[in-house]
Write a protein that holds these residues in place. Sequence first.
Motif, PDB file in Angstrom:
ATOM      1  N   PHE A  90       0.845  -1.205   0.000  1.00  0.00           N
ATOM      2  CA  PHE A  90       0.000   0.000   0.000  1.00  0.00           C
ATOM      3  C   PHE A  90       0.876   1.248   0.000  1.00  0.00           C
ATOM      4  O   PHE A  90       0.759   2.131  -0.848  1.00  0.00           O
ATOM      5  N   VAL A  91       1.802   1.308   0.951  1.00  0.00           N
ATOM      6  CA  VAL A  91       2.667   2.498   1.076  1.00  0.00           C
ATOM      7  C   VAL A  91       3.643   2.559  -0.098  1.00  0.00           C
ATOM      8  O   VAL A  91       3.909   3.629  -0.642  1.00  0.00           O
ATOM      9  N   ALA A  92       4.126   1.385  -0.527  1.00  0.00           N
ATOM     10  CA  ALA A  92       5.071   1.365  -1.663  1.00  0.00           C
ATOM     11  C   ALA A  92       4.413   1.959  -2.907  1.00  0.00           C
ATOM     12  O   ALA A  92       5.031   2.748  -3.636  1.00  0.00           O
ATOM     13  N   GLN A  93       3.139   1.636  -3.138  1.00  0.00           N
ATOM     14  CA  GLN A  93       2.424   2.185  -4.290  1.00  0.00           C
ATOM     15  C   GLN A  93       2.296   3.707  -4.179  1.00  0.00           C
ATOM     16  O   GLN A  93       2.509   4.426  -5.143  1.00  0.00           O
ATOM     17  N   CYS A  94       1.965   4.163  -2.976  1.00  0.00           N
ATOM     18  CA  CYS A  94       1.814   5.627  -2.804  1.00  0.00           C
ATOM     19  C   CYS A  94       3.137   6.345  -3.078  1.00  0.00           C
ATOM     20  O   CYS A  94       3.150   7.505  -3.485  1.00  0.00           O
ATOM     21  N   GLY A 141       8.778   9.044  -5.981  1.00  0.00           N
ATOM     22  CA  GLY A 141       9.292   7.997  -6.864  1.00  0.00           C
ATOM     23  C   GLY A 141      10.667   8.368  -7.393  1.00  0.00           C
ATOM     24  O   GLY A 141      11.595   7.547  -7.408  1.00  0.00           O
ATOM     25  N   ARG A 142      10.826   9.646  -7.723  1.00  0.00           N
ATOM     26  CA  ARG A 142      12.115  10.141  -8.259  1.00  0.00           C
ATOM     27  C   ARG A 142      13.184  10.082  -7.167  1.00  0.00           C
ATOM     28  O   ARG A 142      14.325   9.705  -7.422  1.00  0.00           O
ATOM     29  N   ALA A 143      12.796  10.413  -5.933  1.00  0.00           N
ATOM     30  CA  ALA A 143      13.765  10.342  -4.829  1.00  0.00           C
ATOM     31  C   ALA A 143      14.280   8.910  -4.660  1.00  0.00           C
ATOM     32  O   ALA A 143      15.458   8.687  -4.396  1.00  0.00           O
ATOM     33  N   GLN A 144      13.391   7.956  -4.843  1.00  0.00           N
ATOM     34  CA  GLN A 144      13.820   6.545  -4.768  1.00  0.00           C
ATOM     35  C   GLN A 144      14.750   6.201  -5.926  1.00  0.00           C
ATOM     36  O   GLN A 144      15.808   5.614  -5.730  1.00  0.00           O
ATOM     37  N   GLU A 145      14.386   6.647  -7.129  1.00  0.00           N
ATOM     38  CA  GLU A 145      15.241   6.361  -8.303  1.00  0.00           C
ATOM     39  C   GLU A 145      16.626   6.977  -8.121  1.00  0.00           C
ATOM     40  O   GLU A 145      17.632   6.398  -8.532  1.00  0.00           O
ATOM     41  N   ARG A 146      16.680   8.134  -7.443  1.00  0.00           N
ATOM     42  CA  ARG A 146      17.963   8.831  -7.237  1.00  0.00           C
ATOM     43  C   ARG A 146      18.723   8.292  -6.031  1.00  0.00           C
ATOM     44  O   ARG A 146      19.778   8.797  -5.673  1.00  0.00           O
ATOM     45  N   GLY A 147      18.125   7.309  -5.368  1.00  0.00           N
ATOM     46  CA  GLY A 147      18.806   6.727  -4.207  1.00  0.00           C
ATOM     47  C   GLY A 147      18.779   7.625  -2.981  1.00  0.00           C
ATOM     48  O   GLY A 147      19.524   7.431  -2.017  1.00  0.00           O
ATOM     49  N   LEU A 148      17.878   8.609  -2.979  1.00  0.00           N
ATOM     50  CA  LEU A 148      17.758   9.541  -1.838  1.00  0.00           C
ATOM     51  C   LEU A 148      16.895   8.942  -0.737  1.00  0.00           C
ATOM     52  O   LEU A 148      16.935   9.368   0.406  1.00  0.00           O
ATOM     53  N   VAL A 155       1.777   9.516   4.012  1.00  0.00           N
ATOM     54  CA  VAL A 155       1.921  10.973   4.168  1.00  0.00           C
ATOM     55  C   VAL A 155       3.300  11.304   4.730  1.00  0.00           C
ATOM     56  O   VAL A 155       4.003  12.189   4.226  1.00  0.00           O
ATOM     57  N   VAL A 156       3.714  10.572   5.736  1.00  0.00           N
ATOM     58  CA  VAL A 156       5.037  10.814   6.333  1.00  0.00           C
ATOM     59  C   VAL A 156       6.138  10.555   5.302  1.00  0.00           C
ATOM     60  O   VAL A 156       7.055  11.373   5.136  1.00  0.00           O
ATOM     61  N   VAL A 157       6.034   9.461   4.563  1.00  0.00           N
ATOM     62  CA  VAL A 157       7.051   9.133   3.549  1.00  0.00           C
ATOM     63  C   VAL A 157       7.140  10.249   2.516  1.00  0.00           C
ATOM     64  O   VAL A 157       8.232  10.724   2.172  1.00  0.00           O
ATOM     65  N   ASP A 158       5.979  10.719   2.053  1.00  0.00           N
ATOM     66  CA  ASP A 158       5.967  11.789   1.042  1.00  0.00           C
ATOM     67  C   ASP A 158       6.631  13.052   1.597  1.00  0.00           C
ATOM     68  O   ASP A 158       7.511  13.639   0.961  1.00  0.00           O
ATOM     69  N   ALA A 159       6.227  13.422   2.791  1.00  0.00           N
ATOM     70  CA  ALA A 159       6.707  14.699   3.361  1.00  0.00           C
ATOM     71  C   ALA A 159       8.206  14.659   3.654  1.00  0.00           C
ATOM     72  O   ALA A 159       8.926  15.632   3.378  1.00  0.00           O
ATOM     73  N   VAL A 160       8.717  13.538   4.176  1.00  0.00           N
ATOM     74  CA  VAL A 160      10.157  13.483   4.478  1.00  0.00           C
ATOM     75  C   VAL A 160      10.988  13.298   3.205  1.00  0.00           C
ATOM     76  O   VAL A 160      12.106  13.816   3.098  1.00  0.00           O
ATOM     77  N   ALA A 161      10.418  12.634   2.197  1.00  0.00           N
ATOM     78  CA  ALA A 161      11.164  12.425   0.935  1.00  0.00           C
ATOM     79  C   ALA A 161      11.454  13.763   0.277  1.00  0.00           C
ATOM     80  O   ALA A 161      12.551  14.006  -0.231  1.00  0.00           O
ATOM     81  N   ARG A 162      10.466  14.677   0.331  1.00  0.00           N
ATOM     82  CA  ARG A 162      10.634  15.985  -0.331  1.00  0.00           C
ATOM     83  C   ARG A 162      11.757  16.795   0.300  1.00  0.00           C
ATOM     84  O   ARG A 162      12.289  17.718  -0.310  1.00  0.00           O
ATOM     85  N   LEU A 163      12.089  16.478   1.546  1.00  0.00           N
ATOM     86  CA  LEU A 163      13.117  17.259   2.249  1.00  0.00           C
ATOM     87  C   LEU A 163      14.513  16.645   2.100  1.00  0.00           C
ATOM     88  O   LEU A 163      15.485  17.182   2.641  1.00  0.00           O
ATOM     89  N   GLN A 164      14.609  15.531   1.370  1.00  0.00           N
ATOM     90  CA  GLN A 164      15.935  14.944   1.162  1.00  0.00           C
ATOM     91  C   GLN A 164      16.702  15.804   0.160  1.00  0.00           C
ATOM     92  O   GLN A 164      16.135  16.230  -0.855  1.00  0.00           O
ATOM     93  N   GLU A 165      17.962  16.060   0.447  1.00  0.00           N
ATOM     94  CA  GLU A 165      18.795  16.879  -0.434  1.00  0.00           C
ATOM     95  C   GLU A 165      18.782  16.316  -1.851  1.00  0.00           C
ATOM     96  O   GLU A 165      19.050  15.123  -2.044  1.00  0.00           O
TER      97      GLU A 165
END
Length: 246
Positions: A12-16, A23-30, A147-157
Amino acid sequence: MRVDVVSLFPEFVAQCAAFGVVGRAQERGLLSLHGWNPRDYAPGNYRRVDDRPFGGGPGMVMLIDPLHDAIEAARAADPREAKVVYLTPQGARLTQAKVRELAAHPRLILLCGRYEGVDERLIEAEVDEELSIGDYVLSGGELAAAVVVDAVARLQEGALNDAESAAQDSFEHGLLDCPHYTRPVEHPLGHVPEVLLSGNHAEIARWRRMESLGRTWLRRPDLLDEQALGKADRALLDAFRARYLQ
Ligand SMILES: c1cc(-c2cnc[nH]2)ccn1
């Protein structure tokens, strides 16, 4: 940043998290995301993960051991220390300040409950922090974890480009965002404010700041109370109020 999600529905969370910035943060290894299903740690043929509440009452409560074993498997999957967060209506309200704090950790383990919740003894033994995304009851903690995953991912350098960073900044400063407009200039639904067409960047910045302050005053005065406004912002807000109340 590594995030491990303990959930009966880890996909569920992986899909979100598979789309857009996250998704881009994951592709970039962030950001790396891993799911752990307590049912995989539940013994016997039935692989039981819940049982009836002591004291009676409706619903079921999630058992300690499958959750404990899933959390410990997640901890063991990476040598770095993890902060364990339980998503629950009984938690402290999630704010952007809390998101910034979480985003600074190398690892999070997000615990998602279902049914009536989780045996309190597991929470006391394993959970560092309980967080709520709002005063309502969901079917489980997974949406809140997303929601937490989305919000913290956006703050990764490196997660956001310049435009996305600008959009992020508006709320980062504790104010609501200003209105946005794009083509066409004239439309049956209305026109674009002249200042935005003026090319006068100082005036545009002033208008946007005034609108952010004004909207926050109208819609979320509680946020404004937390702001120590400077002289210039107070003058802008006074101007907004004067226009609004005339
Ligand atoms: C976080 C979690 C929840 C929730 C978990 N399980 C049912 N609702 C609601 C709000 N914020």
